[in-house]
Design a protein around this motif. Structure first.
Motif, PDB file in Angstrom:
ATOM      1  N   VAL A  91      11.837   0.633  -1.479  1.00 31.69           N
ATOM      2  CA  VAL A  91      11.058   1.924  -1.076  1.00 31.69           C
ATOM      3  C   VAL A  91       9.752   1.982  -1.995  1.00 31.69           C
ATOM      4  CG1 VAL A  91      11.277   4.546  -1.267  1.00 31.69           C
ATOM      5  CG2 VAL A  91      13.129   3.096  -0.364  1.00 31.69           C
ATOM      6  N   ARG A  92       9.929   1.571  -3.464  1.00 36.00           N
ATOM      7  CA  ARG A  92       8.946   1.745  -4.374  1.00 36.00           C
ATOM      8  C   ARG A  92       7.400   0.827  -3.767  1.00 36.00           C
ATOM      9  NH1 ARG A  92       6.293  -2.082  -8.095  1.00 36.00           N
ATOM     10  NH2 ARG A  92       7.735  -3.566  -7.228  1.00 36.00           N
ATOM     11  N   ARG A  93       7.879  -0.356  -3.237  1.00 35.25           N
ATOM     12  CA  ARG A  93       6.807  -1.243  -2.584  1.00 35.25           C
ATOM     13  C   ARG A  93       6.016  -0.660  -1.239  1.00 35.25           C
ATOM     14  NH1 ARG A  93       8.682  -6.886  -4.453  1.00 35.25           N
ATOM     15  NH2 ARG A  93       6.932  -7.168  -5.897  1.00 35.25           N
ATOM     16  N   LEU A  94       7.204  -0.002  -0.531  1.00 30.72           N
ATOM     17  CA  LEU A  94       6.472   0.635   0.779  1.00 30.72           C
ATOM     18  C   LEU A  94       5.742   2.075   0.184  1.00 30.72           C
ATOM     19  CD1 LEU A  94       9.762   0.819   2.877  1.00 30.72           C
ATOM     20  CD2 LEU A  94       7.949  -0.832   2.895  1.00 30.72           C
ATOM     21  N   ALA A  95       6.010   2.713  -0.839  1.00 31.33           N
ATOM     22  CA  ALA A  95       5.428   3.889  -1.198  1.00 31.33           C
ATOM     23  C   ALA A  95       3.965   3.612  -1.665  1.00 31.33           C
ATOM     24  CB  ALA A  95       6.452   5.133  -2.183  1.00 31.33           C
ATOM     25  N   LEU A  96       4.181   2.557  -2.566  1.00 31.17           N
ATOM     26  CA  LEU A  96       2.692   1.993  -3.219  1.00 31.17           C
ATOM     27  C   LEU A  96       1.832   1.531  -1.894  1.00 31.17           C
ATOM     28  CD1 LEU A  96       3.624  -0.716  -5.673  1.00 31.17           C
ATOM     29  CD2 LEU A  96       2.712   1.763  -6.219  1.00 31.17           C
ATOM     30  N   LEU A  97       2.303   0.979  -0.895  1.00 26.43           N
ATOM     31  CA  LEU A  97       1.467   0.562   0.096  1.00 26.43           C
ATOM     32  C   LEU A  97       1.235   1.733   1.143  1.00 26.43           C
ATOM     33  CD1 LEU A  97       2.743  -2.910   1.226  1.00 26.43           C
ATOM     34  CD2 LEU A  97       0.848  -2.193  -0.226  1.00 26.43           C
ATOM     35  N   THR A  98       1.835   2.905   1.235  1.00 31.32           N
ATOM     36  CA  THR A  98       1.670   3.785   2.282  1.00 31.32           C
ATOM     37  C   THR A  98       0.638   4.881   1.626  1.00 31.32           C
ATOM     38  OG1 THR A  98       3.581   4.952   1.520  1.00 31.32           O
ATOM     39  CG2 THR A  98       3.518   3.971   3.742  1.00 31.32           C
ATOM     40  N   GLN A  99       0.159   4.760   0.190  1.00 35.02           N
ATOM     41  CA  GLN A  99      -0.714   5.597  -0.326  1.00 35.02           C
ATOM     42  C   GLN A  99      -1.902   5.738   0.475  1.00 35.02           C
ATOM     43  OE1 GLN A  99      -0.510   5.594  -5.115  1.00 35.02           O
ATOM     44  NE2 GLN A  99       0.067   3.638  -4.558  1.00 35.02           N
ATOM     45  N   PRO A 100      -2.683   4.558   0.811  1.00 38.03           N
ATOM     46  CA  PRO A 100      -3.976   4.972   1.491  1.00 38.03           C
ATOM     47  C   PRO A 100      -3.927   5.826   2.947  1.00 38.03           C
ATOM     48  CG  PRO A 100      -3.643   2.588   1.087  1.00 38.03           C
ATOM     49  CD  PRO A 100      -2.369   3.279   0.970  1.00 38.03           C
ATOM     50  N   TYR A 101      -2.723   5.894   3.580  1.00 33.74           N
ATOM     51  CA  TYR A 101      -2.573   6.346   4.820  1.00 33.74           C
ATOM     52  C   TYR A 101      -1.906   7.699   4.603  1.00 33.74           C
ATOM     53  CZ  TYR A 101      -3.096   1.338   5.153  1.00 33.74           C
ATOM     54  OH  TYR A 101      -3.420   0.032   4.992  1.00 33.74           O
ATOM     55  N   LEU A 102      -0.818   7.765   3.724  1.00 32.95           N
ATOM     56  CA  LEU A 102      -0.178   9.075   3.768  1.00 32.95           C
ATOM     57  C   LEU A 102      -0.141   9.372   2.334  1.00 32.95           C
ATOM     58  CD1 LEU A 102       3.023   7.738   5.455  1.00 32.95           C
ATOM     59  CD2 LEU A 102       1.116   9.190   6.579  1.00 32.95           C
ATOM     60  N   PRO A 103      -1.349   9.720   1.527  1.00 30.55           N
ATOM     61  CA  PRO A 103      -1.365   9.984   0.281  1.00 30.55           C
ATOM     62  C   PRO A 103      -0.622  10.959  -0.181  1.00 30.55           C
ATOM     63  CG  PRO A 103      -3.493  10.677   1.393  1.00 30.55           C
ATOM     64  CD  PRO A 103      -2.575  10.023   2.458  1.00 30.55           C
ATOM     65  N   GLY A 104      -0.584  12.223   0.232  1.00 29.07           N
ATOM     66  CA  GLY A 104       0.232  13.241  -0.474  1.00 29.07           C
ATOM     67  C   GLY A 104       1.889  12.795  -0.557  1.00 29.07           C
ATOM     68  N   SER A 105       2.317  12.239   0.761  1.00 24.30           N
ATOM     69  CA  SER A 105       3.888  12.079   0.805  1.00 24.30           C
ATOM     70  C   SER A 105       4.245  10.730  -0.105  1.00 24.30           C
ATOM     71  CB  SER A 105       4.367  11.609   2.339  1.00 24.30           C
ATOM     72  OG  SER A 105       3.893  12.540   3.070  1.00 24.30           O
ATOM     73  N   SER A 106       3.339   9.811   0.042  1.00 20.72           N
ATOM     74  CA  SER A 106       3.521   8.706  -1.008  1.00 20.72           C
ATOM     75  C   SER A 106       3.649   9.072  -2.760  1.00 20.72           C
ATOM     76  CB  SER A 106       2.302   7.474  -0.814  1.00 20.72           C
ATOM     77  OG  SER A 106       2.309   7.506   0.714  1.00 20.72           O
ATOM     78  N   THR A 107       2.846   9.876  -2.990  1.00 23.19           N
ATOM     79  CA  THR A 107       2.868  10.544  -4.088  1.00 23.19           C
ATOM     80  C   THR A 107       4.098  10.984  -4.612  1.00 23.19           C
ATOM     81  OG1 THR A 107       0.515  10.661  -4.161  1.00 23.19           O
ATOM     82  CG2 THR A 107       1.747  11.957  -5.758  1.00 23.19           C
ATOM     83  N   ARG A 108       4.743  11.651  -3.529  1.00 24.07           N
ATOM     84  CA  ARG A 108       5.963  12.536  -3.701  1.00 24.07           C
ATOM     85  C   ARG A 108       6.969  11.308  -3.947  1.00 24.07           C
ATOM     86  NH1 ARG A 108       7.189  16.675   0.428  1.00 24.07           N
ATOM     87  NH2 ARG A 108       9.105  16.717  -0.705  1.00 24.07           N
ATOM     88  N   LEU A 109       7.079  10.349  -3.149  1.00 28.90           N
ATOM     89  CA  LEU A 109       7.977   9.355  -3.057  1.00 28.90           C
ATOM     90  C   LEU A 109       7.868   8.548  -4.503  1.00 28.90           C
ATOM     91  CD1 LEU A 109       8.200   7.449   0.328  1.00 28.90           C
ATOM     92  CD2 LEU A 109       9.752   8.812  -0.961  1.00 28.90           C
ATOM     93  N   LEU A 110       6.900   8.342  -4.722  1.00 28.29           N
ATOM     94  CA  LEU A 110       6.558   7.470  -6.187  1.00 28.29           C
ATOM     95  C   LEU A 110       7.059   8.595  -7.336  1.00 28.29           C
ATOM     96  CD1 LEU A 110       3.160   5.874  -5.448  1.00 28.29           C
ATOM     97  CD2 LEU A 110       5.322   4.675  -5.881  1.00 28.29           C
ATOM     98  N   ASP A 111       6.822   9.695  -7.277  1.00 30.01           N
ATOM     99  CA  ASP A 111       7.385  10.828  -8.417  1.00 30.01           C
ATOM    100  C   ASP A 111       8.847  10.716  -8.205  1.00 30.01           C
ATOM    101  OD1 ASP A 111       4.810  11.503  -8.688  1.00 30.01           O
ATOM    102  OD2 ASP A 111       5.065  13.480  -7.560  1.00 30.01           O
ATOM    103  N   LEU A 112       9.350  10.817  -6.975  1.00 29.29           N
ATOM    104  CA  LEU A 112      10.696  10.679  -6.820  1.00 29.29           C
ATOM    105  C   LEU A 112      11.375   9.405  -7.381  1.00 29.29           C
ATOM    106  CD1 LEU A 112      11.533  12.282  -3.320  1.00 29.29           C
ATOM    107  CD2 LEU A 112      11.870  13.361  -5.418  1.00 29.29           C
TER     108      LEU A 112
END
Ligand code: ME8
Length: 510
Positions: A450-471
């Motif tokens: 999930v960490r890797r997925l969230a790193l990679l979704t940052q360009p497309y889904l910046p707000g949600s990816s930040t929340r996932l990386l925070d979690l």
């Protein structure tokens, strides 16, 4: 030459005759995803957007509202800046063609064209479409209209011309030397055959209205709005100061991203102007496809124009970004429908990605004391998932080199699917009773995926990816692609999980 590591991407500058719609949001979104990807990948990025505020079309729209053109353009241009904020665009600069820095630049390029002997005074007699801001020859008309369907009017006026005909061979040579000058490849063929068909000199000034940049030395003329508008790409880099930091670092642009409607201006006229001015042409022009709405052309008269502001309010920001980027292959035409949007939100975001993250994070919260578990020895299944996730980044680099965000998202979702199948196969909820050490390993493998997925979704889904990386308690310094191989640290305390991608309540089927 641009410095190594520098990356410059531009959107078209939008006419301020009307409100922004999803077509405008789409082009800038594609550039935003690309710019964010390149920044995360360590490039020094410059991302430019803005508004095209001169010309007859804008002058007419202003007159219809009773405002003077400057007051009108101030007002409408603001809607485009508001759109950029609402869409979470990460542009570095927003240029308006009514700004002094741009007018200086237009005068300077004009003077360079004059100095190169490519400008001469004559008379234009022919058709003009205000809607397209384009000149058309008699033979191009279809049923008395422009080939785009726009109405045309007969124009006869003194005009300066640009010797475009003299640039035919140099343009063909440019296309031969750089087969990826225009992407997708089919568009390159279109452009090449257009130029092979022969080029007419281009009228580059108008005298029957005044809303534009006066021609240096002959203020009875204003510079043709397309010569004015195209110059924005270098005005924003400080042209005419070609020795300045911005110009030296970022010109030539890596990508001008445009809709297919304005490809000819970017792939034929613009490189010819630049070469004539003694400047380098851009590296690549990408012409993307056209959105229709529920199967129909989007138009004010049909009343089916989709506002990105409405979509964001109804479906959420990252949901809107995801749909636009994923639904059609970049370059192709595609159709917007509410049913398709709800399907993407519920299936891809809520079920696949959101549910994966939520299951993993809540199992860790409940069963691992709320901190990253300690993995034990890895099985083949663990290694297979970790390796598949690890292999994503180079694949995404390849996809994004051609702005294929849809492909990047497909690849990410393949791993999302693999991770969901892995959860089901490993059944950590059973391991909790039978083998807690193994459960810890499974949850660590999943959380790192999930960490890797969230790193990679940052360009497309910046707000949600930040929340996932925070979690996942990923430190700010470990959110770029440079941290790709820094795994989750066992023992790190995690915040209480919460869902990131809610389901949309409306039914999927229209
Ligand atoms: O042409 N689908 O500005 P413009 C996809 N000012 N993209 C769409 C779209 C649709 N249905 N409708 C619009 C101009 N677009 C000039 C540009 S650049 C130096 C000057 C997007 O306001 C697409 O990118 O008419 C298209 O090229 C652009 O909006 C046209 O914007």
């Amino acid at each position: 030459m641009a410095a190594s590591g520098a990356f410059y991407v531009t959107t078209p500058i939008y006419y301020v005759n009307d409100q922004p719609h999803i077509g405008h949001a789409y082009t800038t979104l594609a550039c935003d995803a690309l710019a964010r990807f390149m920044r995360l990948d360590g490039r020094t990025v410059r991302f430019l957007t803005g508004t095209d505020e001169h010309g007859q079309k804008v002058e007419k729209a202003a007159a219809e509202t009773g405002l003077d053109p400057q007051a009108f353009t101030d007002k409408v241009s603001r809607h485009f800046r508001d759109l950029a904020a609402a869409m979470n665009f990460s542009h570095d600069d927003f240029i308006r063609t009514t700004e002094e820095r741009h007018k200086v630049s237009v005068r300077a390029i004009w003077q360079r064209l004059v100095a190169s002997g490519d400008i001469y005074l004559d008379k234009y007699a022919g058709w003009y479409s205000v809607r397209d801001e384009a000149f058309y020859g008699e033979s191009e008309l279809v049923d008395g209209k422009a080939p785009t369907g726009a109405p045309v009017e007969w124009v006869e006026e003194p005009s300066y011309f640009f010797r475009l005909s003299a640039w035919q061979d140099r343009l063909l040579q440019l296309y031969r030397e750089r087969p990826d000058f225009v992407l997708p490849a089919t568009r390159m063929n279109e452009v090449t055959s257009f130029v092979k068909g022969g080029l007419q000199d281009l009228s580059v000034s108008r005298t029957t209205f005044a809303w534009g940049v006066p021609v240096p030395g002959d203020p009875a003329h204003v510079v043709y709005v397309w010569l004015d508008a195209l110059t924005n790409y270098i005005s924003a880099l400080g042209f005419p100061d070609t020795e300045g930091e911005l110009y030296r670092t970022f010109w030539p642009a890596d990508f001008h991203v445009v809709g297919k409607d304005i490809l000819r201006f970017h792939a034929v006229y613009w490189p010819a102007f630049l070469m004539s001015a003694g400047l380098e042409p851009p590296r690549r022009v990408f012409a993307h496809g056209w959105w229709t709405v529920e199967g129909q052309k989007m138009s004010k008269s049909l009343g089916n124009v989709v506002s990105p502001f409405t979509l964001i309010e109804r479906y959420g920001l990252d949901q809107t970004r995801y749909f636009l980027l994923r639904e059609i292959a970049f370059g192709n035409d595609g159709d917007f429908s509410h049913a398709a949007m709800v399907r993407r939100i519920n299936h891809d975001l809520a079920n696949d990605y959101g549910n994966l993250a939520q299951r993993v994070l809540s199992m860790i919260a409940k069963n691992c004391g709320g901190s990253v578990p300690e993995p034990g020895p890895l099985t083949d299944a663990d290694e297979a998932l970790l390796e598949a996730a690890q292999a994503l980044l180079p694949k995404l680099r390849t996809a994004m080199a051609e702005i294929a965000s849809h492909r990047a998202l497909e690849l990410i979702w393949e791993i999302c699917g693999a991770a969901n199948r892995y959860v089901d196969a490993q059944a950590p909820w059973t391991l909790r009773r039978t083998d807690p050490a193994r459960m810890a390993t499974v949850l660590w493998v999943l959380a790192d995926t999930v960490r890797r997925l969230a790193l990679l979704t940052q360009p497309y889904l910046p707000g949600s990816s930040t929340r996932l990386l925070d979690l996942l308690a990923i430190p700010a310094a470990e959110r770029s692609f440079a941290a790709w191989d820094i795994p989750l640290r066992p023992g790190t305390a995690l915040p209480a999980p919460s869902g990131v991608f809610p389901r949309h309540g409306e039914p999927d089927a229209a």
